[in-house]
Structures are given as C-alpha cells and as structure tokens.
Design a protein around this motif. Structure first.
Motif, mmCIF file in Angstrom:
data_model
loop_
_atom_site.group_PDB
_atom_site.id
_atom_site.type_symbol
_atom_site.label_atom_id
_atom_site.label_comp_id
_atom_site.label_asym_id
_atom_site.label_seq_id
_atom_site.Cartn_x
_atom_site.Cartn_y
_atom_site.Cartn_z
ATOM 1 N N GLN A 99 0.840 -1.128 -0.013
ATOM 2 C CA GLN A 99 0.362 -0.248 -0.098
ATOM 3 C C GLN A 99 0.701 1.524 0.060
ATOM 4 O OE1 GLN A 99 -2.350 -0.884 3.784
ATOM 5 N NE2 GLN A 99 -4.063 -0.736 2.129
ATOM 6 N N GLN B 43 2.379 1.754 -3.564
ATOM 7 C CA GLN B 43 0.452 2.140 -3.974
ATOM 8 C C GLN B 43 0.501 3.896 -4.114
ATOM 9 O OE1 GLN B 43 -1.102 0.317 -7.030
ATOM 10 N NE2 GLN B 43 -1.149 2.537 -7.426
ATOM 11 N N ASN C 59 0.976 6.352 -6.050
ATOM 12 C CA ASN C 59 -0.724 7.666 -6.690
ATOM 13 C C ASN C 59 -0.525 9.241 -6.786
ATOM 14 O OD1 ASN C 59 -1.159 4.652 -7.078
ATOM 15 N ND2 ASN C 59 -2.941 5.077 -5.786
#
Length: 416
Positions: free
Chosen positions: A177, A180, A184
């Motif tokens: 995460q 990510q 992002n």
C-alpha cells in the motif's frame, strides 16, 4: 421562535463510531509512543499554540521527504521558517485583500458558473464546486496558464490513496500500500507539474505578477519547493473548499427558513451563517501534532503532561461542539451563536496557532459568492449527496448532490 434562539437539526455528516469524550484521553499504543485525543476546545488551543513544542504530523507530513527541499513547504515546516513563510504570504489572503483585489473577479466567476449550470437545468454540485474553487484559487496562486477542467482532474488524482491510520503500526498500510501510495502520489504530481505548474512558472519568469507563484520565484524558491507549495494550495485550498460549498448548500436547501434568511442577508451576515455551518461541519475532522518536548495541558477535568514524542489528535468535531466554548446546544446549527470570549465563530475548523489555515477568508468568500448566486436562481434539491470519508485529511466527501433549475421556480418555492 426568533433566529437568535432557534436551533436547527444537528450534523449532516458525522462518523457513527466517534466518541464524544473524555476531554483529554490517553491511548496507549503497543508499537510506540502514546496517542492523546483532545476534545476540549481550550485544551486543543493550548496544544496548537504550543509554539516550538510540537510539529506537524497530519496529512502524512512525517513521511514527506524533506532533504530534497531547500525550504520546507509551508504545510510541513515549523518554527522560524514556517513563521517567515506565513508572514510573506499573509498579504495574499488577508480578508481586505480578498475583497478588494479578488472580490470582483470571484463574483464574476460565480455569476458565470451559475449562469451556465442554470441553463442546463440540472447539475451535480460537487463537480461544479470543484471547478469553481479551482478557478478561484488558481487566480490567487497564479496557476493560470492551463485549463480549469484539466487541473481539476489532476488535483483529484492526489486523493486516490490507500487508507491511513496514524495510530496504527506502519500507519495502517502494508508495504504494498505504501508503494501504491507513492505511485498514486507521484504520477499526479508529474502531470500537475507538466500541465499546470511549469507553464505558469515560465510565464511569470518572463513577467512577474501580483500572485503567490511570482512571490515564490522572487523569494528564491527552487522549482521542487514551488511545486510542493502548489500541490499544497491545490489540494488544501481548492479540493477541501469543494466539500464546504456542497455542505453549505445542502444545509441551506434542507432548511427553508435558514436558506431564506441567508438569501435575504447582506454579505457580512451571510458569512456569519457560513461560519456557523463550518463550525458544525468541519471539513477536516482531526489535526495531528507530534510533541517535541513535554507539554502541560489543562482540561476541564484535569491537568496532564504529554511527554515528548507522543502523538496528539485534536478531534475538531468534538472541540467544535464543546459547550463551554460554543454555548448551549453546540450540536445544533444556530443562526446567531454566542461563543465564549475569544472563541472564533468557526471553532477549530481552520485550525489554530502556527498552522492556522491562511486561506480561511478566501474559502468563506468564494463559498458565499457561489452559494448565494445558486440559491438566487431557484434550485430544487433533487438528490442528497452520498457521504464518504477520506482518512488522509480525516474529512468527509460529499458526492452526488443534484440541483434542478426550473424556469418557473422562485425563492418562495425552492426554500419552502
């Protein structure tokens, strides 16, 4: 019952699992220093005004790499550097400056925006509010060399992030995460720089103007420093205002008497009503600080010493409904609220102390400019918004509020 003593229904957006007390709560954490939740307004103000004793810990500030910046961005800087940045930028966001320098332009943008959406007969307010707030803030900041629609899409990309919990190990994120989150975040930053920031920088290096971007260039900020400042103003100044515009309109159309009072009032009175709405419905619900030294905090029930290294969570929804600070029935919307001495009408909705939001006046002014014109065109509320929650800013997201504009509808019909 008169407007001065008539209280209205409570919050439209509130998490169901948020405790109301105690005023100060110590929460032991197994993985590190303790967490302290502050729900007393006065105790929260002591924490936020404890200069040099705390540092910014919200908005994942502690994970933002600082070595690449010659000067730390205003969101994560502290101490003399932060104070200097705030003093330099204050002239762009002072209430008189907003009204005198940008007032006519903001009003013209609002008039144009409402005229266009009223002609279509139906609009989704969160989309309209986003484009409007981006248009307004881009004028003040200086991001004026690209399309508003494109910039709005790129700014929204910053909020596509995995959930975060500052009280959990690893902030509640797995290694995947975090990867990510980096992807992002970096991809929208690159797009934002290429499409929005770089063209604006080139234009102002040829000819400086009276805006934030020109000031940053003149003060010797590096390109990376300026980019992060623009990201800060973009996400904090534009996207959060979108939520407040939607929330304010939702309240004013849900309560016909309040809406009629707002529509008939002059601007100072309208701003008072908006201040009461954002007190009750703060967009950012939690403010986080990391203690750098022991802090003594006095609450209504006791005095505590918060050790250095602990994490403090100022629970804004709770501080803004502290009856000692806000007066009777603090969970209700009161058109004329009498707060305790030296307590601002907005409570902690724009923070306090060194990190108090410099864009408070701009946010209220532009919200009033758009919402007042919307109500004046006779909208009907045809769909209430869905409420979501953003863990990065600890705030609500309102999506899908729809307004219809009928040629035959007037103030009496729409606000009844």
């Amino acid at each position: 019952m008169s407007g001065a003593d008539r209280h209205r229904p409570s919050r439209l957006a509130a998490p169901g699992d948020e405790p109301a007390g105690p005023p100060v709560e110590q929460v032991p954490l197994e993985h590190g220093p303790d967490l302290w939740r502050i729900r007393s307004f006065d105790a929260a103000r002591q924490v936020l005004r404890a200069r040099h004793l705390t540092t910014q810990a919200g908005f994942t500030a502690e994970r933002i790499p600082r070595g690449i910046f010659r000067r730390h961005p205003i969101l994560i800087s502290d101490g003399e550097s932060h104070d200097s940045q705030r003093r330099e930028l204050a002239r762009f966001f002072a209430p008189a400056v907003i009204a005198d320098r940008y007032g006519e332009r903001i009003d013209a943008l609002a008039q144009d925006t409402v005229g266009r959406v009223a002609e279509t007969g139906l609009c989704r307010l969160d989309e309209v509010a986003l484009h409007f707030s981006v248009a307004v803030t881009s004028e003040v900041v200086g991001l004026t060399e690209s399309s508003i629609a494109g910039m709005s899409r790129r700014l929204e990309g910053f909020f596509t992030q995995p959930p975060v919990d500052l009280a959990a190990p690893g902030w509640g994120r797995t290694r995947k995460q975090w990867l990510q989150a980096a992807v992002n975040g970096l991809v929208p930053i690159v797009r934002f720089y290429l499409a929005d920031v770089r063209p604006a920088l080139r234009a102002r290096r040829r000819r400086q103007r009276d805006d934030v971007l020109s000031h940053l260039i003149g003060a010797g900020h590096s390109t990376s420093d300026i980019l992060v400042e623009c990201v800060t103003y973009g996400t904090a100044g534009m996207v959060t205002t979108r939520e407040f515009i939607t929330m304010a309109c939702w309240h004013l159309l849900s309560d016909g008497e309040l809406g009629a009072e707002y529509l008939a009032a002059d601007r100072p009175r309208r701003l008072e009503i908006l201040e009461e709405i954002i007190r009750l419905e703060p967009v950012v619900g939690h403010l986080f600080r990391r203690t750098q030294a022991d802090i003594e905090v006095t609450a209504p029930d006791r005095t505590v010493t918060i050790p250095a290294g602990d994490l403090i969570d100022v629970c804004v929804r709770a501080t803004n409904t502290d009856e000692e600070a806000m007066g009777p029935e603090p969970h209700s919307l009161c058109p004329v609220r009498h707060t305790a001495e030296a307590v601002p009408a907005v409570g902690m909705s724009f923070s306090d102390g060194a990190h108090k939001c410099p864009g408070q006046s701009l946010a209220l002014f532009e919200t009033d400019a758009l919402v007042h014109r919307l109500l004046d065109r006779g909208p009907r509320l045809v769909a209430e918004p869905e409420i979501g929650w953003d863990s990065v800013i600890s705030g609500y997201r309102l999506r899908g509020l729809q307004l219809a504009f009928d040629e035959c509808s007037g103030p009496e019909r729409r606000l009844s």
